[in-house]
Design an enzyme around this catalytic site. Structure first.
Site, PDB file in Angstrom:
ATOM      1  N   CYS A 108       0.825  -1.206   0.000  1.00 25.83           N
ATOM      2  CA  CYS A 108       0.000   0.000   0.000  1.00 25.83           C
ATOM      3  C   CYS A 108       0.863   1.262   0.000  1.00 25.83           C
ATOM      4  CB  CYS A 108      -0.913  -0.032   1.233  1.00 25.83           C
ATOM      5  SG  CYS A 108      -1.978   1.418   1.415  1.00 25.83           S
ATOM      6  N   HIS A 109       0.294   2.350  -0.510  1.00 26.75           N
ATOM      7  CA  HIS A 109       1.009   3.624  -0.551  1.00 26.75           C
ATOM      8  C   HIS A 109       1.431   4.082   0.842  1.00 26.75           C
ATOM      9  CE1 HIS A 109       1.499   8.044  -0.816  1.00 26.75           C
ATOM     10  NE2 HIS A 109       2.010   7.767  -2.003  1.00 26.75           N
ATOM     11  N   THR A 110       0.667   3.745   1.866  1.00 29.34           N
ATOM     12  CA  THR A 110       1.021   4.155   3.226  1.00 29.34           C
ATOM     13  C   THR A 110       2.343   3.530   3.651  1.00 29.34           C
ATOM     14  OG1 THR A 110      -1.319   4.323   3.760  1.00 29.34           O
ATOM     15  CG2 THR A 110       0.206   4.284   5.606  1.00 29.34           C
ATOM     16  N   HIS A 165       0.554  -3.564   6.360  1.00 32.08           N
ATOM     17  CA  HIS A 165      -0.701  -3.458   7.122  1.00 32.08           C
ATOM     18  C   HIS A 165      -1.908  -4.004   6.373  1.00 32.08           C
ATOM     19  CE1 HIS A 165      -0.770   0.120   4.573  1.00 32.08           C
ATOM     20  NE2 HIS A 165      -2.065   0.199   4.768  1.00 32.08           N
ATOM     21  N   GLU A 166      -1.728  -4.453   5.132  1.00 32.54           N
ATOM     22  CA  GLU A 166      -2.870  -4.883   4.328  1.00 32.54           C
ATOM     23  C   GLU A 166      -2.835  -6.413   4.203  1.00 32.54           C
ATOM     24  OE1 GLU A 166      -4.611  -2.077   1.021  1.00 32.54           O
ATOM     25  OE2 GLU A 166      -3.487  -3.669   0.042  1.00 32.54           O
ATOM     26  N   CYS A 212     -13.095  -1.896  19.211  1.00 31.98           N
ATOM     27  CA  CYS A 212     -13.224  -2.542  20.522  1.00 31.98           C
ATOM     28  C   CYS A 212     -14.684  -2.735  20.921  1.00 31.98           C
ATOM     29  CB  CYS A 212     -12.482  -1.748  21.595  1.00 31.98           C
ATOM     30  SG  CYS A 212     -13.302  -0.210  22.104  1.00 31.98           S
ATOM     31  N   CYS A 246     -15.318   1.615  23.684  1.00 33.93           N
ATOM     32  CA  CYS A 246     -14.896   2.995  23.944  1.00 33.93           C
ATOM     33  C   CYS A 246     -16.008   3.972  23.537  1.00 33.93           C
ATOM     34  CB  CYS A 246     -13.607   3.320  23.195  1.00 33.93           C
ATOM     35  SG  CYS A 246     -13.799   3.475  21.402  1.00 33.93           S
ATOM     36  N   CYS A 292     -16.661   4.000  19.705  1.00 35.91           N
ATOM     37  CA  CYS A 292     -17.347   2.796  19.218  1.00 35.91           C
ATOM     38  C   CYS A 292     -18.816   2.785  19.649  1.00 35.91           C
ATOM     39  CB  CYS A 292     -16.646   1.539  19.734  1.00 35.91           C
ATOM     40  SG  CYS A 292     -15.091   1.142  18.896  1.00 35.91           S
ATOM     41  N   CYS A 342     -11.874   4.108  16.640  1.00 39.05           N
ATOM     42  CA  CYS A 342     -11.772   3.471  17.964  1.00 39.05           C
ATOM     43  C   CYS A 342     -10.626   4.080  18.769  1.00 39.05           C
ATOM     44  CB  CYS A 342     -11.567   1.970  17.782  1.00 39.05           C
ATOM     45  SG  CYS A 342     -11.338   1.050  19.311  1.00 39.05           S
ATOM     46  N   ARG A 394      -5.137   3.384  20.503  1.00 42.74           N
ATOM     47  CA  ARG A 394      -4.558   4.325  19.542  1.00 42.74           C
ATOM     48  C   ARG A 394      -3.165   4.804  19.935  1.00 42.74           C
ATOM     49  NH1 ARG A 394      -8.095   9.419  18.069  1.00 42.74           N
ATOM     50  NH2 ARG A 394      -9.386   7.737  17.233  1.00 42.74           N
ATOM     51  N   CYS A 409      -7.299  -2.429   3.861  1.00 41.39           N
ATOM     52  CA  CYS A 409      -7.059  -0.989   3.760  1.00 41.39           C
ATOM     53  C   CYS A 409      -7.698  -0.412   2.504  1.00 41.39           C
ATOM     54  CB  CYS A 409      -5.553  -0.684   3.791  1.00 41.39           C
ATOM     55  SG  CYS A 409      -5.173   1.087   3.713  1.00 41.39           S
ATOM     56  N   ARG A 450      -2.882  -3.062  -7.576  1.00 39.45           N
ATOM     57  CA  ARG A 450      -2.364  -3.504  -6.282  1.00 39.45           C
ATOM     58  C   ARG A 450      -1.459  -4.717  -6.454  1.00 39.45           C
ATOM     59  NH1 ARG A 450      -2.482  -0.228  -3.277  1.00 39.45           N
ATOM     60  NH2 ARG A 450      -3.709  -0.274  -1.359  1.00 39.45           N
TER      61      ARG A 450
END
Length: 373
Positions: free
Chosen positions: A40-42, A62-63, A92, A95, A98, A106, A110, A169, A367
């Site tokens: 991913c670009h992130t 992360h994907e 979760c 919180c 949520c 959430c 964090r 993502c 992708r």
């Protein structure tokens, strides 16, 4: 346990695939054997050093999608053998955010997640006895990952894991922006700026929502044709417009001078963001910003565009509540609502992870998927 992972050692340098150690899951945590991960670009944004919140060394990615290998004490929602999608945006369910039902942001983990740690303030990753930090709470450029239970979406085992990975993502972000954030209405007009994975997801989401006209804006002919495949009715290449015209004038000309009911920006370019605002319909047009702008950049909007009724909003992970709604989006895929396989343009191994970044630099494909099988 020993495993192989792609480590970001220094910003601006290629990732290094090497053997690292992964500890067993603790309270509320799950060990996942990864089968596929999107590039991913992130990930590229952080690896380049452009991300002001980035840190190194860490294991990027992360994907991801995989199979539960083991669970720690207290885990109840998944068991060994379940198929899961990793979530950088946890849910979760307890919180304030949520429980509000108004956001997917959430609050539970964090702070620790942003600093590269699991909820107890430690890592499960190490190398030669020294800790390695996690990335976005996921670190899926690896053969295995340990993650909090609240950051995993249990999915239908019928879903191929290579396609399921992009719901972690990019695809969910685009689909969700149209379906959840903007709540596109049937019969409406939609303009999407940028036809990468996120933009194509927004186009597919607008089609699913029943939009009657969908304008796709991009400079690449191949991506515009992909946009048509996923539901765009009109294709706009700004570089081919007559002198003095731009995407804004083109969209207005195609909507009797009014502009689109909904616009989506999926490039991260602040100039394009401004065009998304200006091409939204007076009185009720909604411009949704999905792209991530560069460090220190700002969006300039002429107030007249707002006081005449246009609205501007942002969308984080498409407003998708990960554990609850990612499985629903994957169910849509399984029903035939989205052609996911068409979005998987390249397949590489973990050792070729830097090739995935090169392909992204050259806008080659939609992708790239790392396979671990």
């Amino acid at each position: 346990m020993k495993m192989r992972a792609a480590v970001l050692e220094q910003f601006g340098e290629p990732l290094v695939v090497q053997e690292v150690d992964l500890a067993e899951p603790k309270q509320g945590e799950v060990l996942v054997k990864l089968h596929a991960c999107g590039v991913c670009h992130t990930d590229l944004y952080t690896a380049s050093g452009a991300d002001p919140t980035g840190y190194a060394p860490c294991v990027l990615g992360h994907e991801g999608a995989g199979v539960v290998e083991a669970v720690g004490p207290g885990v109840e929602s998944v068991v060994k053998g379940d198929h899961v999608v990793t979530l950088f945006a946890p849910e979760c369910g307890e919180c304030l955010h949520c429980r509000s039902g108004r956001t997917n942001r959430c609050l539970a983990i964090r702070d620790m997640q942003g600093d590269g740690y699991l909820p107890d303030g430690t890592t499960r990753l190490s190398r030669d006895g020294a800790e390695l930090r996690h990335f976005m709470g996921t670190s899926t450029f690896a053969e295995y990952t340990v993650m909090p239970e609240i950051a995993l979406a249990k999915i239908d085992k019928a879903a191929p894991l290579d396609g399921a990975s992009i719901f972690a993502c990019g695809l969910s972000t685009g689909l969700g922006a149209a379906i959840y954030t903007a709540d596109v209405q049937q019969g409406s007009s939609v303009a999407v700026f940028g036809c990468g994975l996120v933009g194509l997801g927004a186009i597919a989401g607008a089609r699913i929502a029943g939009a009657s006209r969908i304008f796709a804006v991009d400079l690449a002919a191949g991506r515009l044709e992909m946009a048509r495949h996923h539901g765009a009715t009109d294709l706009i290449d700004p570089s081919k417009l007559p002198e003095g015209e731009d995407a804004v004038t083109a969209i207005k000309a195609l909507t009797d001078g009014f502009g689109a009911d909904y616009t989506f920006e999926a490039t991260g370019n602040v100039g394009v963001m401004r065009q998304a605002v200006e091409s939204a319909r007076e009185a009720w047009g909604l411009a949704t910003m999905i792209g991530v702008a560069g460090k220190g950049e700002t969006l300039d909007i002429v107030p007249r565009f707002l006081i005449t009724g246009r609205r501007v909003t942002g969308s984080s992970f498409g407003g998708v509540r990960g554990r609850t709604q990612v499985p629903l989006l994957i169910d849509r895929w399984l029903r035939g609502d989205v052609d996911v396989q068409a979005l998987l343009s390249h397949r590489i191994t973990l050792d070729e992870v830097n090739t995935g970044f090169d392909l992204m630099h050259h806008q080659d494909g939609i992708r790239t998927i790392i396979g671990f099988d």
